[in-house]
Enzyme design. Structure first.
Site, PDB file in Angstrom:
ATOM      1  N   ILE A   1       0.856  -1.197   0.000  1.00 28.69           N
ATOM      2  CA  ILE A   1       0.000   0.000   0.000  1.00 28.69           C
ATOM      3  C   ILE A   1       0.887   1.241   0.000  1.00 28.69           C
ATOM      4  CG2 ILE A   1      -1.970   1.157   1.124  1.00 28.69           C
ATOM      5  CD1 ILE A   1      -2.405  -1.407   2.762  1.00 28.69           C
TER       6      ILE A   1
ATOM      7  N   SER B   1     -11.525   8.463  -6.958  1.00 26.82           N
ATOM      8  CA  SER B   1     -12.399   9.410  -6.268  1.00 26.82           C
ATOM      9  C   SER B   1     -13.676   9.572  -7.091  1.00 26.82           C
ATOM     10  CB  SER B   1     -11.680  10.757  -6.181  1.00 26.82           C
ATOM     11  OG  SER B   1     -12.568  11.788  -5.811  1.00 26.82           O
TER      12      SER B   1
ATOM     13  N   TYR C   1      -7.058  18.673  -9.537  1.00 21.55           N
ATOM     14  CA  TYR C   1      -7.203  17.402  -8.807  1.00 21.55           C
ATOM     15  C   TYR C   1      -8.135  16.459  -9.567  1.00 21.55           C
ATOM     16  CZ  TYR C   1      -8.543  14.089  -5.181  1.00 21.55           C
ATOM     17  OH  TYR C   1      -8.791  12.920  -4.484  1.00 21.55           O
TER      18      TYR C   1
HETATM   19  N1  NDP Z   1     -10.039  12.519   1.792  1.00 26.50           N
HETATM   20  C1  NDP Z   1     -10.900  12.531   0.800  1.00 26.50           C
HETATM   21  O1  NDP Z   1     -11.933  13.205   0.832  1.00 26.50           O
HETATM   22  C2  NDP Z   1     -10.683  11.655  -0.386  1.00 26.50           C
HETATM   23  C3  NDP Z   1      -9.455  11.120  -0.697  1.00 26.50           C
HETATM   24  N2  NDP Z   1      -9.311  10.348  -1.820  1.00 26.50           N
HETATM   25  C4  NDP Z   1      -7.998   9.791  -2.174  1.00 26.50           C
HETATM   26  O2  NDP Z   1      -7.593   8.922  -1.140  1.00 26.50           O
HETATM   27  C5  NDP Z   1      -6.173   8.821  -1.135  1.00 26.50           C
HETATM   28  C6  NDP Z   1      -5.672   8.942   0.296  1.00 26.50           C
HETATM   29  O3  NDP Z   1      -6.016  10.221   0.791  1.00 26.50           O
HETATM   30  P1  NDP Z   1      -6.372  10.500   2.321  1.00 26.50           P
HETATM   31  O4  NDP Z   1      -6.093   9.332   3.150  1.00 26.50           O
HETATM   32  O5  NDP Z   1      -7.709  11.113   2.350  1.00 26.50           O
HETATM   33  O6  NDP Z   1      -5.340  11.693   2.600  1.00 26.50           O
HETATM   34  P2  NDP Z   1      -4.072  11.843   3.557  1.00 26.50           P
HETATM   35  O7  NDP Z   1      -3.548  13.196   3.257  1.00 26.50           O
HETATM   36  O8  NDP Z   1      -4.406  11.491   4.944  1.00 26.50           O
HETATM   37  O9  NDP Z   1      -3.068  10.731   2.989  1.00 26.50           O
HETATM   38  C7  NDP Z   1      -2.378  10.870   1.799  1.00 26.50           C
HETATM   39  C8  NDP Z   1      -1.146   9.988   1.842  1.00 26.50           C
HETATM   40  O10 NDP Z   1      -0.455  10.085   0.590  1.00 26.50           O
HETATM   41  C9  NDP Z   1       0.909  10.292   0.896  1.00 26.50           C
HETATM   42  N3  NDP Z   1       1.688  10.864  -0.185  1.00 26.50           N
HETATM   43  C10 NDP Z   1       1.611  12.092  -0.751  1.00 26.50           C
HETATM   44  N4  NDP Z   1       2.559  12.215  -1.694  1.00 26.50           N
HETATM   45  C11 NDP Z   1       3.259  11.052  -1.723  1.00 26.50           C
HETATM   46  C12 NDP Z   1       4.365  10.555  -2.467  1.00 26.50           C
HETATM   47  N5  NDP Z   1       4.986  11.298  -3.384  1.00 26.50           N
HETATM   48  N6  NDP Z   1       4.793   9.291  -2.235  1.00 26.50           N
HETATM   49  C13 NDP Z   1       4.200   8.521  -1.298  1.00 26.50           C
HETATM   50  N7  NDP Z   1       3.181   8.937  -0.534  1.00 26.50           N
HETATM   51  C14 NDP Z   1       2.719  10.181  -0.762  1.00 26.50           C
HETATM   52  C15 NDP Z   1       0.895  11.178   2.127  1.00 26.50           C
HETATM   53  O11 NDP Z   1       2.169  11.173   2.732  1.00 26.50           O
HETATM   54  P3  NDP Z   1       2.772  12.461   3.518  1.00 26.50           P
HETATM   55  O12 NDP Z   1       2.240  12.332   4.911  1.00 26.50           O
HETATM   56  O13 NDP Z   1       4.243  12.259   3.444  1.00 26.50           O
HETATM   57  O14 NDP Z   1       2.295  13.677   2.809  1.00 26.50           O
HETATM   58  C16 NDP Z   1      -0.160  10.429   2.935  1.00 26.50           C
HETATM   59  O15 NDP Z   1       0.387   9.294   3.528  1.00 26.50           O
HETATM   60  C17 NDP Z   1      -5.670   9.899  -2.096  1.00 26.50           C
HETATM   61  O16 NDP Z   1      -5.319   9.297  -3.327  1.00 26.50           O
HETATM   62  C18 NDP Z   1      -6.874  10.810  -2.275  1.00 26.50           C
HETATM   63  O17 NDP Z   1      -6.865  11.435  -3.537  1.00 26.50           O
HETATM   64  C19 NDP Z   1     -10.364  10.048  -2.623  1.00 26.50           C
HETATM   65  C20 NDP Z   1     -11.602  10.537  -2.347  1.00 26.50           C
HETATM   66  C21 NDP Z   1     -11.845  11.401  -1.231  1.00 26.50           C
HETATM   67  C1  RET Z   2     -21.866  17.374  -3.203  1.00 27.36           C
HETATM   68  C2  RET Z   2     -21.819  18.779  -3.678  1.00 27.36           C
HETATM   69  C3  RET Z   2     -20.726  19.588  -3.565  1.00 27.36           C
HETATM   70  C4  RET Z   2     -19.425  19.186  -3.000  1.00 27.36           C
HETATM   71  C5  RET Z   2     -18.821  18.047  -3.095  1.00 27.36           C
HETATM   72  C6  RET Z   2     -17.531  17.780  -2.542  1.00 27.36           C
HETATM   73  C7  RET Z   2     -16.851  18.783  -1.734  1.00 27.36           C
HETATM   74  C8  RET Z   2     -16.965  16.616  -2.763  1.00 27.36           C
HETATM   75  C9  RET Z   2     -15.652  16.279  -2.367  1.00 27.36           C
HETATM   76  C10 RET Z   2     -15.083  15.157  -2.766  1.00 27.36           C
HETATM   77  C11 RET Z   2     -13.708  14.850  -2.504  1.00 27.36           C
HETATM   78  C12 RET Z   2     -12.927  15.618  -1.539  1.00 27.36           C
HETATM   79  C13 RET Z   2     -13.128  13.876  -3.177  1.00 27.36           C
HETATM   80  C14 RET Z   2     -11.748  13.569  -3.083  1.00 27.36           C
HETATM   81  O1  RET Z   2     -11.220  12.880  -3.906  1.00 27.36           O
HETATM   82  C15 RET Z   2     -20.759  21.015  -4.007  1.00 27.36           C
HETATM   83  C16 RET Z   2     -19.947  21.187  -5.275  1.00 27.36           C
HETATM   84  C17 RET Z   2     -20.196  21.909  -2.941  1.00 27.36           C
HETATM   85  C18 RET Z   2     -22.171  21.492  -4.274  1.00 27.36           C
HETATM   86  C19 RET Z   2     -23.015  20.524  -4.976  1.00 27.36           C
HETATM   87  C20 RET Z   2     -23.120  19.239  -4.242  1.00 27.36           C
END
Ligand code: NDP
Ligand code: RET
Length: 318
Positions: A8, A141, A154
């Protein structure tokens, strides 16, 4: 049976950390977990959460997804280079108006979220092909399916992951390797805090007042409400991933938050885009109070359900 070897990425916090701990604690001992992170000085939280599994079913290793050498060194250090399940979790966010973001910042997002995934797959896929087995899971995501305002770069990086996987799928199918895109909605981890804090430090002098106001006063406020009412816990997402990797025939796409399924389905209901775009626009700019009231109601319902569950547990009913 020998445990499955799971690698992971990004296990210093959030989903990666929860998932590593969950798999390492599997009662049937089905997994040996290599929980990796780019910066080992951050390993304490994982060490603590891992408890007695540390150096048994869970080993911590260094891996930076932006560095090919670091990936190679990590994979080479695993006996027989065997990785049965690769979980591409490492990722970074970026929010705000694009005119206030530098190209370097944008490239860092793609280098991590997209090229990080590509580098990892390039390293393990040939061995998986030789063995004609394996499973590659992407923590994508909902933003890999539907763009959301002020998440332009993003969302683009996650769309890139989705397009890459849709194309790679045919090869992996031929070699009996599974590929899965896990698509969470908002998850309450450091991710939100980090992107939010970066946004608060941002310099918005490079954009007009109207855009800055849209971002600060509409987007940031709305997302706070969205995270606090619809946000999942990283443990929730880890549970979904466990379900996906233990299926006999894992599916290609898996959304973890039911609330988002209709949001992403709108695009397919109206391929010309009107339905989804109109809804988001109106929700944010015309019916914000209705949206906030609905989010608040959802939050209350979830809180009540949680209390009922707690009570049932105390009474030994669950
Ligand atoms: N939180 C959310 O709302 C959502 C998150 N995701 C996805 O889930 C995944 C995990 O995110 P989440 O747990 O929420 O966030 P966190 O910020 O808690 O975790 C992100 C992790 O990625 C690591 N990371 C960043 N850059 C690198 C790199 N170059 N090499 C190795 N590790 C790295 C960070 O390490 P370090 O501590 O060193 O920065 C950290 O361990 C991501 O891919 C994110 O896009 C998807 C949907 C929603
Ligand atoms: C639902 C919704 C919204 C926000 C959604 C968000 C904030 C989602 C975040 C998702 C993430 C953080 C994904 C990470 O990968 C808006 C646009 C405010 C308004 C319309 C309805």
């Amino acid at each position: 049976m020998d445990p499955l070897i799971v690698l992971i990425t990004g296990c210093s916090s959030g989903i990666g950390l929860s998932l590593a701990v969950k798999l390492a604690n599997d009662e049937q001992k089905r997994f040996k977990v290599y929980a990796t992170m780019r910066n080992l000085t951050k390993k304490e939280a994982l060490e603590e959460a891992a408890g007695t599994t540390l150096n048994h079913t869970l080993e911590i290793k260094k891996l930076d997804v932006c560095c090919e050498r670091s990936i190679k060194e990590c994979v080479e250090s695993i006996p027989g280079r065997r990785v049965d399940i690769l979980i591409n979790n490492a990722g970074v966010g970026l929010i705000g108006p694009i005119e206030c973001q530098s190209l370097e910042e944008m490239q860092r997002v793609f280098d991590t979220n997209f090229f990080g995934v590509v580098r990892m797959i390039k390293e393990v896929l040939p061995d998986m092909k030789k063995r004609r087995s394996g499973h590659i899971v992407m923590i994508s995501s909902v933003m890999g399916l539907q763009g959301i305002m002020f998440n332009d770069i993003y969302a683009a990086s996650k769309f890139a992951v989705e397009g890459f996987c849709e194309s790679l799928l045919y090869q992996t199918m031929k070699f009996n390797i599974f590929l899965t895109l896990v698509e969470p909605g908002p998850v309450v981890t450091e991710f939100e805090m980090k992107t939010h804090e970066e946004a608060m430090r941002g310099d918005y002098s490079k954009t007009d007042r109207e855009t800055a106001d849209m971002f600060m006063n509409h987007y940031l406020k709305n997302t706070r409400a969205v995270f606090s009412s619809l946000g999942q816990t990283p443990e929730d997402v880890a549970e979904h991933v466990l379900h996906v990797i233990t299926k006999k025939k894992p599916q290609f796409r898996h959304q973890t938050n039911q609330v988002y399924t209709p949001v992403t389905a709108l695009k397919h209901a109206d391929p010309r885009g009107g339905l989804a775009n109109d809804l988001f626009y109106k929700l944010v700019f015309q019916h914000a109070s209705l949206m906030h009231a609905s989010l608040h109601a959802i939050k209350l319902i979830r809180w009540k359900a949680h209390k009922v569950q707690q009570g049932a547990r105390m009474l030994g009913l669950l």
